[in-house]
Scaffold this active site. Structure first.
Site, short mmCIF file in Angstrom:
data_model
loop_
_atom_site.label_atom_id
_atom_site.label_comp_id
_atom_site.label_asym_id
_atom_site.label_seq_id
_atom_site.Cartn_x
_atom_site.Cartn_y
_atom_site.Cartn_z
N HIS A 1 0.72 -1.22 -0.01
CA HIS A 1 0.06 0.03 0.03
C HIS A 1 0.85 1.32 -0.02
CE1 HIS A 1 -3.77 1.80 -0.23
NE2 HIS A 1 -4.39 1.43 1.00
N ARG A 2 2.07 1.27 0.01
CA ARG A 2 3.04 2.17 0.19
C ARG A 2 3.12 2.73 -1.40
NH1 ARG A 2 8.19 0.07 2.97
NH2 ARG A 2 7.65 -1.52 1.61
#
Length: 489
Positions: A459-460
């Site tokens: 999700h980064r």
């Protein structure tokens, strides 16, 4: 110059520092050729057959099967000129050499094999571009001497005559006693020379599962090694026996009085544990799911199998999933990237990993630059990858540099999962089992072939919108591959 040369365990690539000796493919007294496989070593990534650096005759083996050896440690001694006669022994029983007496400093160091009889460029141990030394995978062996592990003192049995001391290279460190004596090996009742049984780890496991004693078999493979067929033939007469007998016996032997079993964590299992722990607690995982009607895709596969030029090609649903992922990456390049601290590295090439469950544990070899392959080339590459993994021959290079991975949990009858990202990758797709299920098709409930996809992503790098679009594109291709190809290419 001494004709006896010691072969050190080479750097097997990726900065690995040690390896476990799985099986010796030669024994003391064998005549070997240049580049002939002599030992099978398991690193943290793969089982690798190491070829001989010189031709000659095996004089001594320093480490038994099952031992862990550091890179740079001598593992075998080879007489490079056996036709010159027996090696001269001193009055003390130690071999004599043409070199001066070793100094205290030289005895404390681990000596690398001398450079006479240099290996041709490109071969292991030979010169490489830039003045480096070639190793099995890539370049970059350690330049410092390998530290020796402390050894326990061993006292030979008083009733047995002491074997001849192992041959060692001039001013070198004091070598440990060889595993096998240098005398001519005896021949057992089956006509095979004495010493360790030659068999690959998968064959050994098969023999253990079937209750076959490898020492009683005569191998039909190379150098008298025992093959799967040899084990299966030996087990055939007992095939009618109830399997519960073997299972209960195996269970009784596996557990101690406390009814607990302790399995050493090493090799592939150890590396997998370290990678999964690091990935799970460094990359914030998000997993999304999509259920897809793949009836049209399965019919397309059937038509593909019927074409003359594809009749000898392995065609599976996983092939279409791989193609769908590669096409979706073209539409969403950021999915094929990695997190590098203060920057995101987006890769134009796709090294497509295919997770494979083997007898040695879970490995993830990858197909290099898979996005440039045609469908036929991709099918051939996937077939080679699977066969190599099942045979335990996957090299460390094949498991390095992956950028995106597919795990086919459907082969185990599982609908889907929440896979953990391989370190350095931003997405992994789980492909579930294809099942016939009731599905609304053209306004009516009909039996259709359905599967569920599970996409885990970092999700980064990948937000919910990008991850959803990528997964939707993979699903659209599997729902109607012909239409997707026409629309996207």
């Amino acid at each position: 110059m001494s004709r006896i040369k010691e072969f050190n365990l080479p750097d097997l690539g990726e900065g690995l520092t040690e390896g476990e000796i799985l099986a010796w493919l030669v024994k003391v007294g064998d005549t070997i050729e240049l580049n002939q496989p002599i030992v099978e070593v398991e690193t943290a990534k793969a089982a690798v057959e190491i070829p001989a650096k010189w031709a000659g005759q095996v004089q001594a083996i320093f480490h038994p099967e099952g031992s862990t050896v550091e890179v740079g440690t001598p593992i075998i001694a080879i007489d490079t000129d056996p036709g010159a006669g027996p090696v001269e022994q001193s009055t003390t029983g130690a071999p004599t050499t043409d070199l001066p007496a070793p100094s205290a400093a030289s005895l404390a160091a681990v000596e690398v094999a001398p450079t006479e009889g240099a290996v041709e460029p490109g071969l292991i141990g030979g010169p490489a571009p830039g003045g480096r030394t070639a190793v099995l995978v890539g370049y970059g062996p350690r330049t410092t001497a390998a530290k020796r592990r402390p050894r326990k003192d061993t006292t030979p049995a008083a009733s047995a005559p002491a074997p001849a001391a192992p041959v060692q290279v001039g001013p070198a460190r004091v070598s440990p006693a060889p595993v096998q004596p240098t005398s001519v090996p005896t021949v057992n009742g089956n006509g095979r020379s004495g010493g360790p049984v030659l068999a690959k780890p998968p064959v050994r496991k098969l023999a253990k599962d079937l209750g076959v004693d490898l020492a009683t078999l005569t191998g039909s493979g190379p150098s008298g090694s025992i093959t799967r067929e040899d084990v299966q033939r030996a087990a055939a007469p007992a095939a009618a026996e109830p399997p519960t007998v073997t299972t209960s016996a195996s269970s009784a032997a596996s557990f101690g009085a406390d009814r607990e079993q302790r399995i050493p964590v090493k090799g592939v299992r150890k590396l997998t544990a370290e990678n999964m722990s690091r990935s799970a607690f460094t990359a914030p995982h998000v997993t999304e799911f999509l259920t897809v009607d793949v009836t049209r895709a399965m019919k397309a596969l059937d038509r593909l199998r019927g074409r003359r030029e594809w009749r000898d090609v392995r065609v599976s649903p996983l092939l279409l999933v791989a193609k769908a992922v590669l096409l979706a990456v073209r539409r969403h390049p950021l999915v094929n990237s990695s997190w590098a601290g203060d920057e995101i590295v987006v890769k134009e090439y796709v090294n497509l990993g295919i997770a494979a469950a083997t007898e040695r544990g879970l490995i993830v070899p990858n197909i290099k630059d898979a996005g440039r392959l045609t469908l036929r080339e991709l099918a051939d590459a996937m077939t080679d990858l699977v066969q190599t993994a099942k045979a335990g021959k996957t090299s460390p290079a094949d498991m390095s540099g992956g950028t995106l991975t597919i795990t086919n949990v459907g082969v185990f009858g599982v609908d889907t999962g929440t896979p953990i990202l391989p370190p350095g990758e931003s997405a992994i797709l789980a492909f579930g089992a294809v099942r016939e299920q009731p599905w609304v098709h053209k306004g009516k409930v009909k039996p259709r072939l359905v599967t569920t996809l599970g996409l885990s992503f970092d999700h980064r790098i990948i937000d919910g919108e990008l991850g959803s679009k990528f997964l939707r594109d993979v699903g659209d291709f599997l729902a109607d591959p012909e239409a997707a190809l026409l629309a996207w290419t």
